[in-house]
Design a protein around this motif. Structure first.
Motif, PDB file in Angstrom:
ATOM      1  N   LEU A 123       0.833  -1.197   0.000  1.00  0.00           N
ATOM      2  CA  LEU A 123       0.000   0.000   0.000  1.00  0.00           C
ATOM      3  C   LEU A 123       0.871   1.252   0.000  1.00  0.00           C
ATOM      4  CD1 LEU A 123      -2.762  -1.064   2.535  1.00  0.00           C
ATOM      5  CD2 LEU A 123      -2.743  -1.298   0.060  1.00  0.00           C
ATOM      6  N   SER A 124       0.268   2.340  -0.440  1.00  0.00           N
ATOM      7  CA  SER A 124       1.015   3.594  -0.492  1.00  0.00           C
ATOM      8  C   SER A 124       1.340   4.092   0.908  1.00  0.00           C
ATOM      9  CB  SER A 124       0.197   4.656  -1.235  1.00  0.00           C
ATOM     10  OG  SER A 124       0.058   4.325  -2.586  1.00  0.00           O
ATOM     11  N   ASN A 125       2.543   4.628   1.050  1.00  0.00           N
ATOM     12  CA  ASN A 125       2.891   5.398   2.240  1.00  0.00           C
ATOM     13  C   ASN A 125       3.685   6.606   1.758  1.00  0.00           C
ATOM     14  OD1 ASN A 125       5.867   4.766   2.299  1.00  0.00           O
ATOM     15  ND2 ASN A 125       5.090   2.692   2.580  1.00  0.00           N
ATOM     16  N   VAL A 167       4.168  10.158  -7.147  1.00  0.00           N
ATOM     17  CA  VAL A 167       3.574  11.443  -7.519  1.00  0.00           C
ATOM     18  C   VAL A 167       3.807  11.667  -9.007  1.00  0.00           C
ATOM     19  CG1 VAL A 167       3.601  13.936  -7.119  1.00  0.00           C
ATOM     20  CG2 VAL A 167       3.940  12.357  -5.196  1.00  0.00           C
ATOM     21  N   LEU A 168       2.719  11.915  -9.738  1.00  0.00           N
ATOM     22  CA  LEU A 168       2.797  12.094 -11.187  1.00  0.00           C
ATOM     23  C   LEU A 168       2.872  13.555 -11.595  1.00  0.00           C
ATOM     24  CD1 LEU A 168       0.024   9.518 -12.177  1.00  0.00           C
ATOM     25  CD2 LEU A 168       2.504   9.152 -12.192  1.00  0.00           C
ATOM     26  N   TYR A 169       2.290  14.426 -10.762  1.00  0.00           N
ATOM     27  CA  TYR A 169       2.296  15.865 -11.043  1.00  0.00           C
ATOM     28  C   TYR A 169       2.038  16.597  -9.734  1.00  0.00           C
ATOM     29  CZ  TYR A 169       0.952  20.443 -12.891  1.00  0.00           C
ATOM     30  OH  TYR A 169       0.891  21.783 -13.150  1.00  0.00           O
ATOM     31  N   GLU A 170       2.702  17.725  -9.599  1.00  0.00           N
ATOM     32  CA  GLU A 170       2.546  18.481  -8.347  1.00  0.00           C
ATOM     33  C   GLU A 170       2.887  19.941  -8.580  1.00  0.00           C
ATOM     34  OE1 GLU A 170       4.777  18.549  -3.958  1.00  0.00           O
ATOM     35  OE2 GLU A 170       5.041  16.836  -5.312  1.00  0.00           O
ATOM     36  N   ASP A 171       2.045  20.834  -8.067  1.00  0.00           N
ATOM     37  CA  ASP A 171       2.384  22.258  -8.018  1.00  0.00           C
ATOM     38  C   ASP A 171       1.711  22.837  -6.774  1.00  0.00           C
ATOM     39  OD1 ASP A 171      -0.305  22.858  -8.638  1.00  0.00           O
ATOM     40  OD2 ASP A 171       0.113  23.118 -10.774  1.00  0.00           O
ATOM     41  N   ASN A 172       1.618  24.137  -6.690  1.00  0.00           N
ATOM     42  CA  ASN A 172       1.088  24.763  -5.475  1.00  0.00           C
ATOM     43  C   ASN A 172      -0.392  24.493  -5.245  1.00  0.00           C
ATOM     44  OD1 ASN A 172       3.550  25.869  -4.834  1.00  0.00           O
ATOM     45  ND2 ASN A 172       3.155  27.791  -5.898  1.00  0.00           N
ATOM     46  N   HIS A 173      -1.106  24.100  -6.307  1.00  0.00           N
ATOM     47  CA  HIS A 173      -2.559  23.986  -6.201  1.00  0.00           C
ATOM     48  C   HIS A 173      -3.098  22.572  -6.323  1.00  0.00           C
ATOM     49  CE1 HIS A 173      -3.169  28.347  -6.150  1.00  0.00           C
ATOM     50  NE2 HIS A 173      -2.220  28.406  -7.059  1.00  0.00           N
ATOM     51  N   VAL A 174      -2.375  21.681  -6.996  1.00  0.00           N
ATOM     52  CA  VAL A 174      -2.862  20.311  -7.177  1.00  0.00           C
ATOM     53  C   VAL A 174      -1.731  19.314  -6.985  1.00  0.00           C
ATOM     54  CG1 VAL A 174      -4.638  21.049  -8.827  1.00  0.00           C
ATOM     55  CG2 VAL A 174      -2.465  20.192  -9.679  1.00  0.00           C
ATOM     56  N   VAL A 175      -2.106  18.090  -6.670  1.00  0.00           N
ATOM     57  CA  VAL A 175      -1.149  16.985  -6.630  1.00  0.00           C
ATOM     58  C   VAL A 175      -1.862  15.754  -7.200  1.00  0.00           C
ATOM     59  CG1 VAL A 175      -1.708  16.461  -4.203  1.00  0.00           C
ATOM     60  CG2 VAL A 175       0.428  15.608  -5.205  1.00  0.00           C
ATOM     61  N   VAL A 176      -1.155  15.039  -8.070  1.00  0.00           N
ATOM     62  CA  VAL A 176      -1.720  13.872  -8.734  1.00  0.00           C
ATOM     63  C   VAL A 176      -0.839  12.664  -8.429  1.00  0.00           C
ATOM     64  CG1 VAL A 176      -2.473  12.864 -10.921  1.00  0.00           C
ATOM     65  CG2 VAL A 176      -2.537  15.353 -10.608  1.00  0.00           C
ATOM     66  N   VAL A 177      -1.452  11.582  -7.978  1.00  0.00           N
ATOM     67  CA  VAL A 177      -0.679  10.393  -7.626  1.00  0.00           C
ATOM     68  C   VAL A 177      -1.194   9.173  -8.388  1.00  0.00           C
ATOM     69  CG1 VAL A 177      -0.172  11.297  -5.320  1.00  0.00           C
ATOM     70  CG2 VAL A 177      -2.119   9.767  -5.638  1.00  0.00           C
ATOM     71  N   ASN A 178      -0.340   8.157  -8.455  1.00  0.00           N
ATOM     72  CA  ASN A 178      -0.687   6.887  -9.088  1.00  0.00           C
ATOM     73  C   ASN A 178      -1.066   5.901  -7.988  1.00  0.00           C
ATOM     74  OD1 ASN A 178      -0.994   4.892 -10.991  1.00  0.00           O
ATOM     75  ND2 ASN A 178       1.174   4.679 -11.478  1.00  0.00           N
ATOM     76  N   LYS A 179      -2.352   5.623  -7.874  1.00  0.00           N
ATOM     77  CA  LYS A 179      -2.873   4.793  -6.782  1.00  0.00           C
ATOM     78  C   LYS A 179      -2.513   3.322  -6.954  1.00  0.00           C
ATOM     79  CE  LYS A 179      -7.334   3.180  -5.980  1.00  0.00           C
ATOM     80  NZ  LYS A 179      -7.061   1.939  -5.251  1.00  0.00           N
ATOM     81  N   ARG A 180      -2.090   2.709  -5.871  1.00  0.00           N
ATOM     82  CA  ARG A 180      -1.835   1.273  -5.857  1.00  0.00           C
ATOM     83  C   ARG A 180      -3.136   0.517  -5.582  1.00  0.00           C
ATOM     84  NH1 ARG A 180       3.030   3.402  -4.170  1.00  0.00           N
ATOM     85  NH2 ARG A 180       4.887   2.233  -4.823  1.00  0.00           N
ATOM     86  N   PRO A 181      -3.214  -0.764  -5.992  1.00  0.00           N
ATOM     87  CA  PRO A 181      -4.391  -1.548  -5.628  1.00  0.00           C
ATOM     88  C   PRO A 181      -4.458  -1.713  -4.120  1.00  0.00           C
ATOM     89  CG  PRO A 181      -2.670  -2.987  -6.509  1.00  0.00           C
ATOM     90  CD  PRO A 181      -2.214  -1.573  -6.741  1.00  0.00           C
ATOM     91  N   GLU A 216      -4.770  10.739   3.425  1.00  0.00           N
ATOM     92  CA  GLU A 216      -3.916  10.982   4.598  1.00  0.00           C
ATOM     93  C   GLU A 216      -2.440  10.732   4.275  1.00  0.00           C
ATOM     94  OE1 GLU A 216      -4.650  12.275   7.586  1.00  0.00           O
ATOM     95  OE2 GLU A 216      -6.615  12.646   6.693  1.00  0.00           O
ATOM     96  N   VAL A 217      -2.183   9.746   3.418  1.00  0.00           N
ATOM     97  CA  VAL A 217      -0.803   9.473   2.995  1.00  0.00           C
ATOM     98  C   VAL A 217      -0.242  10.672   2.251  1.00  0.00           C
ATOM     99  CG1 VAL A 217       0.648   8.006   1.534  1.00  0.00           C
ATOM    100  CG2 VAL A 217      -1.185   6.982   2.890  1.00  0.00           C
ATOM    101  N   VAL A 218      -1.044  11.258   1.361  1.00  0.00           N
ATOM    102  CA  VAL A 218      -0.598  12.432   0.593  1.00  0.00           C
ATOM    103  C   VAL A 218      -0.366  13.617   1.531  1.00  0.00           C
ATOM    104  CG1 VAL A 218      -1.200  14.071  -1.240  1.00  0.00           C
ATOM    105  CG2 VAL A 218      -1.739  11.638  -1.505  1.00  0.00           C
TER     106      VAL A 218
END
Length: 234
Positions: free
Chosen positions: A6-8, A14-28, A44-46
């Motif tokens: 699982l993600s920790n 993290v696929l993309y990140e700036d001051n306003h958004v963050v995009v992650v690749n979710k694990r099963p 909560e991990v993010v």
């Protein structure tokens, strides 16, 4: 379930990140938001990742924009500011964010490319949706577009664009036409995947940045296993 990684905050992709958004690749196995299981959600991990990376005191703001089913992998977008969240929510509500999924199915659809239209009704008791050809009581119209983009030894790789976002929509509609997703016992596949995942991956997300107004195009790498690796190769 015990075989999942699982993600920790230390292995978060993290696929993309700036001051306003963050995009992650979710694990099963990751849940996007807290539920009755009490398992730590991806949100909560993010937050932990952002708190440590930017040395932030106190609580870290993070807004959940959309969700993925627990056994599904791929792109999840979060808002990092209270300014971005309502704008992203509006974008998704108005269907201006384009979501593309990949699915591995064991049977080839009747056509190599097509549109599926059903009316879906959710049963909250078993957390499952049923598809109908015509509108029935408490049902919602569901539309998706698919095409077969690769043929493997025993599976077919479908690319899916959602026109609507219903409960378990892709899983239900593909199962209904006799093309259950690999590992998806709930919708007709005959055995589970070893890590309890299903082979459904949120592959691409395209949207207009809520603050910068730039076009953002994000692609999530597929899970690292032999079948997905074969699917993702040229």
């Amino acid at each position: 379930m015990n075989t999942k990684v699982l993600s920790n905050k230390d292995n978060l992709q993290v696929l993309y990140e700036d001051n306003h958004v963050v995009v992650v690749n979710k694990r099963p196995g990751d849940i996007v938001q807290g539920d009755r299981t009490g398992d730590k959600p991806l949100s909560e991990v993010v937050k932990e990742y952002l708190k440590e990376k930017y040395n932030k005191p106190g609580n870290v703001y993070l807004g959940v924009v959309h969700r993925l089913d627990r056994p599904t992998t791929g792109i999840v977008l979060f808002a990092r500011t209270s300014k971005a969240l309502p704008r992203l929510n509006k974008l998704f509500a108005e269907k201006k964010a384009k979501k593309t999924y990949w699915a591995l199915v064991k049977n080839k659809p009747p056509k190599s490319e097509g549109t599926l239209i059903h009316w879906l009704r959710k049963n909250p008791k078993n957390n499952k949706s049923t598809a109908f050809k015509k509108e029935v009581r408490d049902s919602k119209k569901a539309i998706l577009h698919y095409k077969v983009i690769k043929t493997l030894d025993n599976f077919f790789l479908l690319e899916i664009d959602l026109e609507t976002g219903r409960h378990h929509q892709i899983r239900t509609q593909l199962g209904t036409i006799g093309c259950p997703i690999k590992g998806d016992l709930k919708y007709g596949y005959d055995r589970s995947n070893k890590d309890a995942s299903i082979s459904l991956h949120a592959r691409r997300l395209q949207f207009i940045h809520p603050v910068k107004k730039e076009h953002i195009n994000i692609v999530a790498p597929t899970p690292d296993d032999n079948l997905w690796n074969a699917s993702d190769s040229n």
